[in-house]
Design a protein around this motif. Structure first.
Motif, PDB file in Angstrom:
ATOM      1  N   SER A 212       0.781  -1.290   0.034  1.00  0.00           N
ATOM      2  CA  SER A 212       0.069   0.336   0.113  1.00  0.00           C
ATOM      3  C   SER A 212       0.916   1.317  -0.153  1.00  0.00           C
ATOM      4  CB  SER A 212      -0.840   0.083   1.327  1.00  0.00           C
ATOM      5  OG  SER A 212      -1.804  -1.169   1.320  1.00  0.00           O
ATOM      6  N   ASN A 213       1.842   1.133   0.710  1.00  0.00           N
ATOM      7  CA  ASN A 213       2.679   2.332   1.023  1.00  0.00           C
ATOM      8  C   ASN A 213       4.304   1.814   1.148  1.00  0.00           C
ATOM      9  OD1 ASN A 213       4.186   4.990   1.588  1.00  0.00           O
ATOM     10  ND2 ASN A 213       2.587   5.208   3.389  1.00  0.00           N
ATOM     11  N   LEU A 214       5.005   2.488   0.017  1.00  0.00           N
ATOM     12  CA  LEU A 214       6.580   2.027   0.101  1.00  0.00           C
ATOM     13  C   LEU A 214       7.130   2.595   1.269  1.00  0.00           C
ATOM     14  CD1 LEU A 214       7.479   2.994  -3.560  1.00  0.00           C
ATOM     15  CD2 LEU A 214       7.291   0.741  -2.606  1.00  0.00           C
ATOM     16  N   ASN A 215       6.617   3.501   2.086  1.00  0.00           N
ATOM     17  CA  ASN A 215       7.192   3.929   3.488  1.00  0.00           C
ATOM     18  C   ASN A 215       6.501   3.169   4.556  1.00  0.00           C
ATOM     19  OD1 ASN A 215       7.740   5.435   5.766  1.00  0.00           O
ATOM     20  ND2 ASN A 215       6.734   7.376   5.073  1.00  0.00           N
ATOM     21  N   ALA A 216       7.195   2.510   5.103  1.00  0.00           N
ATOM     22  CA  ALA A 216       6.871   1.432   6.092  1.00  0.00           C
ATOM     23  C   ALA A 216       6.451   2.132   7.368  1.00  0.00           C
ATOM     24  CB  ALA A 216       7.949   0.334   6.382  1.00  0.00           C
ATOM     25  N   CYS A 217       7.126   3.271   7.583  1.00  0.00           N
ATOM     26  CA  CYS A 217       6.531   4.131   8.683  1.00  0.00           C
ATOM     27  C   CYS A 217       5.105   4.778   8.567  1.00  0.00           C
ATOM     28  CB  CYS A 217       7.523   5.240   9.083  1.00  0.00           C
ATOM     29  SG  CYS A 217       9.394   4.554   9.260  1.00  0.00           S
ATOM     30  N   GLY A 218       4.726   5.033   7.409  1.00  0.00           N
ATOM     31  CA  GLY A 218       3.558   5.843   7.020  1.00  0.00           C
ATOM     32  C   GLY A 218       2.153   5.155   7.118  1.00  0.00           C
ATOM     33  N   ARG A 219       1.169   5.484   6.765  1.00  0.00           N
ATOM     34  CA  ARG A 219      -0.162   4.847   6.897  1.00  0.00           C
ATOM     35  C   ARG A 219      -0.205   3.533   6.022  1.00  0.00           C
ATOM     36  NH1 ARG A 219      -5.820   6.640   4.110  1.00  0.00           N
ATOM     37  NH2 ARG A 219      -7.099   4.973   4.895  1.00  0.00           N
ATOM     38  N   CYS A 220      -0.380   2.498   6.468  1.00  0.00           N
ATOM     39  CA  CYS A 220      -0.786   1.527   5.731  1.00  0.00           C
ATOM     40  C   CYS A 220       0.746   0.777   5.063  1.00  0.00           C
ATOM     41  CB  CYS A 220      -1.382   1.360   4.517  1.00  0.00           C
ATOM     42  SG  CYS A 220      -3.215   1.506   4.889  1.00  0.00           S
ATOM     43  N   GLY A 221       1.866   1.264   5.911  1.00  0.00           N
ATOM     44  CA  GLY A 221       3.116   1.066   5.677  1.00  0.00           C
ATOM     45  C   GLY A 221       3.302  -0.419   5.445  1.00  0.00           C
ATOM     46  N   ALA A 222       4.067  -0.767   4.065  1.00  0.00           N
ATOM     47  CA  ALA A 222       4.374  -2.179   3.776  1.00  0.00           C
ATOM     48  C   ALA A 222       3.176  -3.219   3.744  1.00  0.00           C
ATOM     49  CB  ALA A 222       5.691  -2.514   4.679  1.00  0.00           C
ATOM     50  N   SER A 223       2.113  -2.593   3.934  1.00  0.00           N
ATOM     51  CA  SER A 223       0.979  -3.588   4.055  1.00  0.00           C
ATOM     52  C   SER A 223       0.711  -4.241   2.505  1.00  0.00           C
ATOM     53  CB  SER A 223      -0.353  -2.879   4.230  1.00  0.00           C
ATOM     54  OG  SER A 223      -1.656  -3.697   3.861  1.00  0.00           O
ATOM     55  N   GLU A 224       0.236  -5.405   2.447  1.00  0.00           N
ATOM     56  CA  GLU A 224      -0.008  -6.140   1.250  1.00  0.00           C
ATOM     57  C   GLU A 224      -1.471  -5.976   0.829  1.00  0.00           C
ATOM     58  OE1 GLU A 224       2.124  -7.043  -1.033  1.00  0.00           O
ATOM     59  OE2 GLU A 224       4.078  -7.081   0.155  1.00  0.00           O
ATOM     60  N   GLY A 225      -1.886  -4.650   1.281  1.00  0.00           N
ATOM     61  CA  GLY A 225      -3.477  -4.500   0.910  1.00  0.00           C
ATOM     62  C   GLY A 225      -4.043  -3.907  -0.226  1.00  0.00           C
ATOM     63  N   GLU A 226      -3.235  -3.705  -1.322  1.00  0.00           N
ATOM     64  CA  GLU A 226      -3.743  -3.108  -2.406  1.00  0.00           C
ATOM     65  C   GLU A 226      -3.717  -4.297  -3.645  1.00  0.00           C
ATOM     66  OE1 GLU A 226      -4.752   0.143  -2.301  1.00  0.00           O
ATOM     67  OE2 GLU A 226      -4.174  -0.422  -0.230  1.00  0.00           O
ATOM     68  N   LYS A 227      -5.263  -4.635  -3.917  1.00  0.00           N
ATOM     69  CA  LYS A 227      -5.306  -5.716  -4.817  1.00  0.00           C
ATOM     70  C   LYS A 227      -6.540  -5.283  -5.849  1.00  0.00           C
ATOM     71  CE  LYS A 227      -4.017  -9.358  -1.247  1.00  0.00           C
ATOM     72  NZ  LYS A 227      -4.431 -10.325  -0.504  1.00  0.00           N
ATOM     73  N   GLY A 228      -6.454  -5.917  -6.709  1.00  0.00           N
ATOM     74  CA  GLY A 228      -7.589  -5.648  -7.985  1.00  0.00           C
ATOM     75  C   GLY A 228      -7.031  -5.817  -9.185  1.00  0.00           C
ATOM     76  N   TYR A 229      -7.692  -5.024 -10.309  1.00  0.00           N
ATOM     77  CA  TYR A 229      -7.483  -5.238 -11.649  1.00  0.00           C
ATOM     78  C   TYR A 229      -7.322  -3.762 -12.249  1.00  0.00           C
ATOM     79  CZ  TYR A 229      -9.226 -10.076 -11.113  1.00  0.00           C
ATOM     80  OH  TYR A 229      -9.279 -11.618 -10.525  1.00  0.00           O
ATOM     81  N   ARG A 230      -6.431  -4.191 -13.487  1.00  0.00           N
ATOM     82  CA  ARG A 230      -6.275  -3.007 -14.272  1.00  0.00           C
ATOM     83  C   ARG A 230      -6.803  -3.157 -15.663  1.00  0.00           C
ATOM     84  NH1 ARG A 230      -1.375  -2.088 -10.896  1.00  0.00           N
ATOM     85  NH2 ARG A 230      -2.022  -0.572  -9.376  1.00  0.00           N
ATOM     86  N   VAL A 231      -7.411  -2.560 -16.696  1.00  0.00           N
ATOM     87  CA  VAL A 231      -7.603  -2.825 -17.820  1.00  0.00           C
ATOM     88  C   VAL A 231      -6.819  -1.669 -18.618  1.00  0.00           C
ATOM     89  CG1 VAL A 231      -9.339  -2.999 -19.673  1.00  0.00           C
ATOM     90  CG2 VAL A 231      -9.866  -4.012 -17.370  1.00  0.00           C
ATOM     91  N   LEU A 232      -5.822  -2.044 -19.472  1.00  0.00           N
ATOM     92  CA  LEU A 232      -5.161  -1.277 -20.238  1.00  0.00           C
ATOM     93  C   LEU A 232      -5.769  -1.050 -21.523  1.00  0.00           C
ATOM     94  CD1 LEU A 232      -3.046  -1.603 -17.941  1.00  0.00           C
ATOM     95  CD2 LEU A 232      -1.340  -1.670 -19.322  1.00  0.00           C
ATOM     96  N   TYR A 233      -6.048   0.347 -22.162  1.00  0.00           N
ATOM     97  CA  TYR A 233      -6.574   0.567 -23.439  1.00  0.00           C
ATOM     98  C   TYR A 233      -5.381   0.991 -24.534  1.00  0.00           C
ATOM     99  CZ  TYR A 233     -10.720   0.397 -20.576  1.00  0.00           C
ATOM    100  OH  TYR A 233     -11.751  -0.179 -19.842  1.00  0.00           O
TER     101      TYR A 233
END
Length: 297
Positions: A212-233
């Protein structure tokens, strides 16, 4: 006639192979930059050498630079700080002073005082680049070169001086290649699911999981909490246009407890995403064959 058919089949098969889309993940920990000092061309190579505290936006670097005309490498050590680069050459004491510099920088507060700490170690020369950590359309990063009480203008011929990078390279038909790092975000974590072509152009479906955040000291630091899909056009000739992003889980958006259902033929996946702090509940229908995602209430 048979020979003509064979040649036609071979050319068609070759063309089909050329239309393949692939994704390759490469984590870079070293970068080479072209630049100038007082208008004279130089080359700078920097290597990631450890995190100063707990953020991948602040870390130590080691490397060298040389004037392109002479190509004599001059050692450098320093700190990358959210785009700002502080680089030092300590002369004969390079190794000892570099180690001492790193020992003294142990927190974000100490990172802010990098130049003050380095000056106490009497650098022979140093370069300060004033990047702001944001990737811009400008292709230069300005700075100053200090030697024997002289201050000369310096610049890097790039809009991005980050050394540690999560690259996700997409190889496209017609020998085209793009890096999601350049137009999505710096987190990487993409996986190729499918791709398709239609009257309005081409699409690529990616699934992603990343910190979630490359800053482990910040909000959601180092959390593997961002998941989903992307559609590229893309256009018909595979020029990138834009992309849509659909979250199934997110620490930053407080999206948790998502339920997942696959169709019997495993070609469709449905996600029931609950209400979050920023959005009402919704349903995502992922069509793998069609490389598409439909969001509905």
């Amino acid at each position: 006639m048979r020979k003509i058919f064979t040649v036609f089949f071979f050319l068609s098969f070759t063309y089909f192979l050329c239309q393949k889309v692939e994704l390759k993940k490469v984590t870079d920990s070293s970068q080479i930059f072209k630049g100038e000092i007082a208008g004279v061309p130089v080359t700078v190579q920097l290597n990631f050498s450890g995190i100063a505290d707990c953020s991948l936006h602040q870390y130590f670097v080691d490397g060298w630079y040389y004037y392109d005309k002479y190509q004599k490498k001059i050692p450098l050590t320093g700190v990358y700080d959210y785009g700002k680069l502080s680089l030092y050459n300590f002369g004969p004491q390079q190794k000892q002073s570099s180690e001492e510099l790193k020992k003294q920088i142990t927190s974000p507060q100490k990172v802010e005082k990098t130049n003050e700490i380095a000056q106490a170690l009497a650098p022979k020369e140093y370069i300060l680049f004033n990047g702001d950590g944001n990737r811009t359309k400008q292709n230069t990063i300005s700075g100053s070169f200090y030697l024997n009480h002289k201050v000369l203008p310096a610049r890097l011929l790039t809009g991005n001086d980050m050394i540690y990078r999560y690259n996700n390279y997409l190889t496209l038909p017609d020998r085209k290649k793009i890096n999601t790092y350049d137009f999505i975000n710096q987190h990487g974590g993409n996986e190729l699911i499918s791709y398709t072509s239609g009257e309005n152009g081409n699409r690529i479906l990616l699934y992603f999981e990343h910190m979630s955040n490359l800053n482990a000291c910040g909000r959601c630091g180092a959390s593997e909490g961002e998941k989903g899909y992307r559609v590229l056009y893309f256009t018909k000739d595979w020029n990138f246009k834009n992309y849509d992003e659909f979250l199934t889980e997110s620490c930053l958006e407080s999206i948790y407890g998502t339920t997942k259902t696959k169709s019997k033929d495993r070609k469709t996946i449905r996600y029931q995403v609950g209400k979050s702090e920023s959005s009402p509940p919704y349903t995502l229908t992922v069509d793998i064959n069609n490389a598409s995602v439909i969001k509905s209430k």
